[in-house]
Motif scaffolding. Structure first.
Motif, PDB file in Angstrom:
ATOM      1  N   TYR A  21    -117.585  16.631 -86.076  1.00 47.78           N
ATOM      2  CA  TYR A  21    -116.750  15.444 -85.962  1.00 47.78           C
ATOM      3  C   TYR A  21    -116.012  15.437 -84.638  1.00 47.78           C
ATOM      4  O   TYR A  21    -115.539  16.476 -84.185  1.00 47.78           O
ATOM      5  N   LEU A  47    -113.940  10.407 -90.422  1.00 42.46           N
ATOM      6  CA  LEU A  47    -113.886  10.518 -91.881  1.00 42.46           C
ATOM      7  C   LEU A  47    -113.216   9.282 -92.457  1.00 42.46           C
ATOM      8  O   LEU A  47    -112.290   8.746 -91.849  1.00 42.46           O
ATOM      9  N   ASP A 105    -118.282   9.897 -92.648  1.00 43.05           N
ATOM     10  CA  ASP A 105    -118.428  10.635 -93.899  1.00 43.05           C
ATOM     11  C   ASP A 105    -117.266  10.248 -94.805  1.00 43.05           C
ATOM     12  O   ASP A 105    -116.130  10.094 -94.353  1.00 43.05           O
TER      13      ASP A 105
END
Ligand code: SAM
Length: 242
Positions: free
Chosen positions: A82, A88, A123
């Motif tokens: 990431y 996220l 995600d």
């Protein structure tokens, strides 16, 4: 999925059509979906390794600590490639959120599948509350989306997470094996599904509607469409009003 009871997800990851997708047995085009339940206790703090504590203000019950949850997010960020926290989307199932329905599932699905369906843009991280809930400061700082599965209270966010993940995966073309099943499902248009029948042809003196055994595909399609309208009018007239 950050949860105090990751074992809830074991059967979910193997049974039925969604289990096949999550276990990798069924492929969805070029990509797959992975669900990773993580034990929140791994991120406990202090001498007693606690994840929860009593409420400020004196009411009874326990609350999951914000620092433990934040540790969990930090750990997730360290696992993947990431760039930042923005990669996220943190989802908190809670009675406070907007009600989970077909439109919300489509919205979440659309914002996460790239047009060619090759990968997620972010995600998803699901936070499973327990007890009296989670510390409000974590909600304010880390939660991107709140979702409720209905106006009732259940004991934890695990079942709510499974409801959402199941609904999302079913929407992916290819999941159901036959795109027609998806197209015909309730709420795809603002209509319920038509009634379905199988063998035996006669059950307790009730016969399968004859048109369904006639072999006339056009007639069958017309009949099913009419039944969808009838059932929606009878059971969910609010959908037609919309
Ligand atoms: N004290 C909270 C209240 O009255 O709103 C309920 C806490 S509940 C026992 C524990 C957790 O279950 C919540 O933090 C939430 O994650 C989950 N939960 C309970 N009901 C839910 C619902 N209707 N939709 C989504 N999640 C729910």
């Amino acid at each position: 999925v950050l949860s105090l009871f990751p074992e809830f997800f074991e059967p979910f990851q193997t049974a039925g059509v969604v289990g096949k997708v999550l276990s990798g047995e069924r492929k969805l085009g070029q990509w797959s979906v992975e669900l990773i339940p993580v034990q929140l206790r791994n991120f406990s703090l202090g001498h007693y390794k606690s994840v929860d504590d009593t409420l400020y203000g004196g009411s009874a019950g326990m609350v999951i600590r914000a620092d433990v949850l934040a540790n969990g997010i930090q750990w997730i960020l360290e696992q993947g490639e990431y760039q930042s926290r923005e990669d996220l989307e943190v989802i908190f199932p809670t009675p406070r959120g907007p009600r989970w329905d077909h439109d919300l599932a489509m919205e979440l699905g659309r914002s996460h599948f790239k047009p060619q369906g090759t990968c997620f843009s972010k995600d998803l991280v699901f936070i499973c509350g327990r007890y009296e809930g989670i510390d409000e400061r974590f909600v304010q700082k880390y939660v991107d989306k709140m979702v409720s599965i209905g106006d009732y209270v259940i004991s934890g966010g695990e079942l709510a997470t499974m409801v959402m993940v199941d609904g999302l995966i079913r929407l992916v073309p290819g999941c159901l094996g036959n795109n027609a099943s998806l197209r015909d499902e309730s709420f795809q248009r603002p209509l319920l599904d038509y009634p379905v029948y199988t063998k035996p042809r006669v059950f307790e003196e009730m016969e399968v509607p004859s048109v369904l055994t006639s072999g006339h595909h056009k007639e069958i399609a017309r009949y099913q469409e009419q039944k969808r309208l009838e059932l929606t009018q009878k059971y969910r007239p609010d959908l037609l009003a919309d």
